[in-house]
Write a protein that holds these residues in place. Sequence first.
Motif, PDB file in Angstrom:
ATOM      1  N   ALA A 137       5.097 -10.534  -7.950  1.00  0.00           N
ATOM      2  CA  ALA A 137       4.782 -12.014  -8.000  1.00  0.00           C
ATOM      3  C   ALA A 137       6.003 -12.832  -7.802  1.00  0.00           C
ATOM      4  N   GLY A 138       6.142 -13.777  -7.006  1.00  0.00           N
ATOM      5  CA  GLY A 138       7.189 -14.551  -6.915  1.00  0.00           C
ATOM      6  C   GLY A 138       8.460 -14.250  -5.897  1.00  0.00           C
ATOM      7  N   CYS A 139       8.341 -13.198  -5.542  1.00  0.00           N
ATOM      8  CA  CYS A 139       9.387 -12.439  -4.699  1.00  0.00           C
ATOM      9  C   CYS A 139       8.942 -12.823  -3.001  1.00  0.00           C
ATOM     10  N   MET A 140      10.145 -12.884  -2.246  1.00  0.00           N
ATOM     11  CA  MET A 140      10.070 -13.369  -1.052  1.00  0.00           C
ATOM     12  C   MET A 140       9.691 -12.074  -0.204  1.00  0.00           C
ATOM     13  N   ILE A 141       8.934 -12.101   0.793  1.00  0.00           N
ATOM     14  CA  ILE A 141       8.686 -10.903   1.575  1.00  0.00           C
ATOM     15  C   ILE A 141       8.616 -11.471   3.005  1.00  0.00           C
ATOM     16  N   CYS A 142       8.878 -10.533   4.201  1.00  0.00           N
ATOM     17  CA  CYS A 142       8.297 -11.081   5.516  1.00  0.00           C
ATOM     18  C   CYS A 142       7.468 -10.007   5.895  1.00  0.00           C
ATOM     19  N   LEU A 143       6.692 -10.427   6.832  1.00  0.00           N
ATOM     20  CA  LEU A 143       5.726  -9.289   7.316  1.00  0.00           C
ATOM     21  C   LEU A 143       4.841 -10.032   8.508  1.00  0.00           C
ATOM     22  N   ILE A 144       4.058  -8.917   9.247  1.00  0.00           N
ATOM     23  CA  ILE A 144       3.381  -9.368  10.511  1.00  0.00           C
ATOM     24  C   ILE A 144       1.993  -9.968   9.905  1.00  0.00           C
ATOM     25  N   GLY A 145       1.832 -11.356   9.892  1.00  0.00           N
ATOM     26  CA  GLY A 145       0.251 -11.767   9.476  1.00  0.00           C
ATOM     27  C   GLY A 145      -0.696 -11.302  10.032  1.00  0.00           C
ATOM     28  N   SER A 146      -1.848 -11.568   9.697  1.00  0.00           N
ATOM     29  CA  SER A 146      -3.100 -11.185  10.111  1.00  0.00           C
ATOM     30  C   SER A 146      -3.306 -11.929  11.652  1.00  0.00           C
ATOM     31  N   LEU A 198     -19.211   0.110   9.406  1.00  0.00           N
ATOM     32  CA  LEU A 198     -19.784  -1.352   9.418  1.00  0.00           C
ATOM     33  C   LEU A 198     -18.267  -2.185   9.816  1.00  0.00           C
ATOM     34  N   LEU A 199     -17.235  -1.753   9.554  1.00  0.00           N
ATOM     35  CA  LEU A 199     -16.092  -2.560   9.673  1.00  0.00           C
ATOM     36  C   LEU A 199     -15.464  -2.555  11.184  1.00  0.00           C
ATOM     37  N   SER A 200     -14.865  -3.767  11.168  1.00  0.00           N
ATOM     38  CA  SER A 200     -13.703  -3.516  12.462  1.00  0.00           C
ATOM     39  C   SER A 200     -12.459  -3.085  12.198  1.00  0.00           C
ATOM     40  N   THR A 201     -11.785  -3.245  13.013  1.00  0.00           N
ATOM     41  CA  THR A 201      -9.879  -2.719  12.518  1.00  0.00           C
ATOM     42  C   THR A 201      -9.924  -3.619  11.429  1.00  0.00           C
ATOM     43  N   VAL A 202      -9.394  -3.037  10.570  1.00  0.00           N
ATOM     44  CA  VAL A 202      -8.857  -3.617   9.047  1.00  0.00           C
ATOM     45  C   VAL A 202      -7.459  -3.902   9.093  1.00  0.00           C
ATOM     46  N   SER A 203      -6.976  -5.172   8.734  1.00  0.00           N
ATOM     47  CA  SER A 203      -5.835  -5.575   8.569  1.00  0.00           C
ATOM     48  C   SER A 203      -5.440  -5.135   7.159  1.00  0.00           C
ATOM     49  N   SER A 204      -4.265  -5.161   7.076  1.00  0.00           N
ATOM     50  CA  SER A 204      -3.814  -5.108   5.707  1.00  0.00           C
ATOM     51  C   SER A 204      -3.671  -6.196   4.779  1.00  0.00           C
ATOM     52  N   THR A 205      -3.675  -7.363   5.475  1.00  0.00           N
ATOM     53  CA  THR A 205      -3.717  -8.579   4.652  1.00  0.00           C
ATOM     54  C   THR A 205      -4.822  -9.588   4.764  1.00  0.00           C
ATOM     55  N   ASP A 207       4.925  -4.650   4.487  1.00  0.00           N
ATOM     56  CA  ASP A 207       3.686  -4.361   5.127  1.00  0.00           C
ATOM     57  C   ASP A 207       2.679  -5.284   4.525  1.00  0.00           C
ATOM     58  N   ILE A 208       2.466  -5.520   3.010  1.00  0.00           N
ATOM     59  CA  ILE A 208       1.633  -6.280   2.580  1.00  0.00           C
ATOM     60  C   ILE A 208       2.287  -7.105   1.380  1.00  0.00           C
ATOM     61  N   TYR A 209       1.840  -8.115   1.013  1.00  0.00           N
ATOM     62  CA  TYR A 209       2.193  -9.148   0.169  1.00  0.00           C
ATOM     63  C   TYR A 209       2.636  -8.541  -1.354  1.00  0.00           C
ATOM     64  N   ALA A 210       1.450  -7.522  -1.704  1.00  0.00           N
ATOM     65  CA  ALA A 210       1.770  -6.888  -3.048  1.00  0.00           C
ATOM     66  C   ALA A 210       2.914  -5.950  -3.179  1.00  0.00           C
ATOM     67  N   HIS A 211       3.492  -5.612  -1.978  1.00  0.00           N
ATOM     68  CA  HIS A 211       4.576  -4.652  -1.888  1.00  0.00           C
ATOM     69  C   HIS A 211       6.152  -5.371  -2.777  1.00  0.00           C
ATOM     70  N   VAL A 212       6.087  -6.829  -2.975  1.00  0.00           N
ATOM     71  CA  VAL A 212       7.070  -7.192  -3.729  1.00  0.00           C
ATOM     72  C   VAL A 212       6.115  -7.741  -4.867  1.00  0.00           C
ATOM     73  N   ILE A 263      12.225  -4.490  14.613  1.00  0.00           N
ATOM     74  CA  ILE A 263      12.538  -4.369  13.290  1.00  0.00           C
ATOM     75  C   ILE A 263      11.266  -3.213  12.668  1.00  0.00           C
ATOM     76  N   MET A 264      12.075  -2.218  11.848  1.00  0.00           N
ATOM     77  CA  MET A 264      11.269  -1.251  11.084  1.00  0.00           C
ATOM     78  C   MET A 264      10.958  -1.719   9.388  1.00  0.00           C
ATOM     79  N   SER A 265       9.763  -1.368   9.148  1.00  0.00           N
ATOM     80  CA  SER A 265       9.494  -1.567   7.740  1.00  0.00           C
ATOM     81  C   SER A 265      10.572  -1.202   6.810  1.00  0.00           C
ATOM     82  N   GLY A 266      11.049  -2.159   6.031  1.00  0.00           N
ATOM     83  CA  GLY A 266      12.141  -1.885   4.846  1.00  0.00           C
ATOM     84  C   GLY A 266      13.422  -2.386   5.477  1.00  0.00           C
ATOM     85  N   THR A 267      13.536  -2.867   6.826  1.00  0.00           N
ATOM     86  CA  THR A 267      14.687  -3.699   7.044  1.00  0.00           C
ATOM     87  C   THR A 267      14.767  -5.091   6.031  1.00  0.00           C
ATOM     88  N   VAL A 268      16.172  -5.472   6.066  1.00  0.00           N
ATOM     89  CA  VAL A 268      16.166  -6.813   5.362  1.00  0.00           C
ATOM     90  C   VAL A 268      16.874  -7.487   6.226  1.00  0.00           C
TER      91      VAL A 268
END
Lengths: 261, 261, 261
Positions: free
Chosen positions: B217-226, A115-122, B210-215, B193-198
């Motif tokens: 609470a309160g820590c900075m992260i960068c990722l590709i948003g939805s 039922l879902l489309s491509t699911v993003s991780s965020t 990849d996802i917010y919860a990988h850091v 840029i590969m995942s894990g790069t600083v």
Amino acid sequence: MAIVTLTTDFGTLYPASLKAVILGICPGMDIVDITHSVPHADIRAGAFAIYSVAEYFPEGTVHIAVVDPGVGTSRKAIIIVSGGQYFVGPDNGLMMPAAGKLGDPEVYEVTNKDLLSTVSSTFHGRDIFARVGAFIAQGLDVREIGRRIDDYIGLDISDALIQDSRIMAEVNYIDDFGNVITNIPHNLVNRKIMSGTVLKINGHNIPFLDIYAHVDAGCMICLIGSHGFFEIAVNQGSAAKSLGLKNGVSLNIELIGECGR
Amino acid sequence: MAIVTLTTDFGTLYPASLKAVILGICPGMDIVDITHSVPHADIRAGAFAIYSVAEYFPEGTVHIAVVDPGVGTSRKAIIIVSGGQYFVGPDNGLMMPAAGKLGDPEVYEVTNKDLLSTVSSTFHGRDIFARVGAFIAQGLDVREIGRRIDDYIGLDISDALIQDSRIMAEVNYIDDFGNVITNIPHNLVNRKIMSGTVLKINGHNIPFLDIYAHVDAGCMICLIGSHGFFEIAVNQGSAAKSLGLKNGVSLNIELIGECGR
Amino acid sequence: MAIVTLTTDFGTLYPASLKAVILGICPGMDIVDITHSVPHADIRAGAFAIYSVAEYFPEGTVHIAVVDPGVGTSRKAIIIVSGGQYFVGPDNGLMMPAAGKLGDPEVYEVTNKDLLSTVSSTFHGRDIFARVGAFIAQGLDVREIGRRIDDYIGLDISDALIQDSRIMAEVNYIDDFGNVITNIPHNLVNRKIMSGTVLKINGHNIPFLDIYAHVDAGCMICLIGSHGFFEIAVNQGSAAKSLGLKNGVSLNIELIGECGR
């Protein structure tokens, strides 16, 4: 025809994606925003928001709720059926108080990935919950979407403790008036506090009365709000500002007035 | 039946006039607010807002967009047709990124004044764009509303520059979580840029994950948003506050981590 | 089919209860939020909000308005019929400017308690006004809901005074751009002030011109806004911030320019 509601901590932009997905599946569906201003990642405040309004919606309503700090982790996506209404969102307690108020909740884990489309991780709000909610609103049987489970996360937002003349309470929600809504349910209050009693709350003496206009503009009052919880307010002002309170903080309440009990 | 969406910098009161006009012409029309909180006169932020959600709407959707610092001047009122959807608003680039993402845009200047009511000099959203949008949603052919043009204003919101291990970027949008969304498209990132790069961003070392919860609470992260852009976030916090960033400011990004490239 | 609008000072959570009640009585009803950001208990600002948009809605529209510092006291709940539209809310002047603009208002006090559910002492928006509004939208005759009255509270939001070259005015509303909308109606201005005149407002010299873009970004301008009132603005900025103005404060305006009158 069903109604779909949305409760999130998304603010102003992301809810539109959920609506696009829902209207793509169910053209013409009525969508009601409960609030998108839940404080970021505050599950208790989100739970209070849904709890305070769900009972006013008709049977068949589908409530989509997304306050989801665990998005992308292994936390489950769930559907709750209770009192003829449906709840769709993350398994983190967010929807349990509302579902428990309406009836005896049945919980399903979303397992049908077709039922879902491509699911993003965020953005599971858009990619999972909006789609699942729209299919339910359209009439799809929840048993075709998921499997019944018993191990889900609970949450109690009526968990104040009373001991002699002291109440150990917490803030459930601060509304846009600045009214401070606690986790003290009305039945606990009704047994212990009469109108006219004075309470000492975080060092301030505040009368317990029936309506805001019973005190002058700018004065503090406590009462049972329309949501059924004990609330601290300032008539035409903000109790949260006057008392320096935020969501989730503790309250120390003491019954000191002579008409008490 | 079509859907009409609204994207403006109007805040809370003026959108209702647009809805009144639209529902007066098309009773029962579904109207979706994308956002009315675009920072005042910020065309790039408004363009990002529409860009990020347009693709989730069904064919036939009419997007009315009003971020219009030139209202009342000689700037054109335009209609864009792209990928089966419609865009109505000022000719200032606002709608071009979304239209370009959906297909190959055809642009029309609104020339048929008979469709408009009295036009104020300060509120074209109500007096021109809402009316034109409603007529299109009702099925009126755009060629009866305007004439095809080739001289319209463009806008590129994916215009970050990469040079060796440096990226010269800008803020496209700051969302209500305080996430800082840049003008670096995902394909540029994926190549470099590969995942894990600083990454070193305005002086702070921030991991790309990849996802917010990988850091924590309160820590900075960068990722590709939805939305498909490189984004800087704080898990359960505000990156905009932590980094002191606002819409439109420049970012200086350097790849320093060992897993880079 | 009718439209129901909502104007309140509720902020983000409580409007959903009104919508639940309305959609429970009238499934599929179009509900338009005018604004829920009226400053808390500010009846004049709420009155301006409804006044500025009501005329754009079609006949049969039902406007529910709740800015109600007297909730729970003996103030009446009223229905106003004017120009083919309906207004439902408290008897405190809130709806009178809009109703007066549309026609010759007939006022009814809500007396039929059978239509209401249990009425709380703090949330008449949900328990009285939403229900009454929904029944009117459904076609129920107002004479079956209430009785005609002549003693209701009035409110004039065009009550600026002009004396020689001075205008004693007040702020009606500050919009989300920070534009300061006064209680000086356009016809008063048109008789006294020509485009190009310079006005001294609370100590600042500000030109009276036609459109925002006639001054540079960041510069102050005054003009007749799309709502028909004299307005002070900063092009792409906030006049309320620049002048330190809030809702309800007084303005001292002096015509000093050479092209005046």
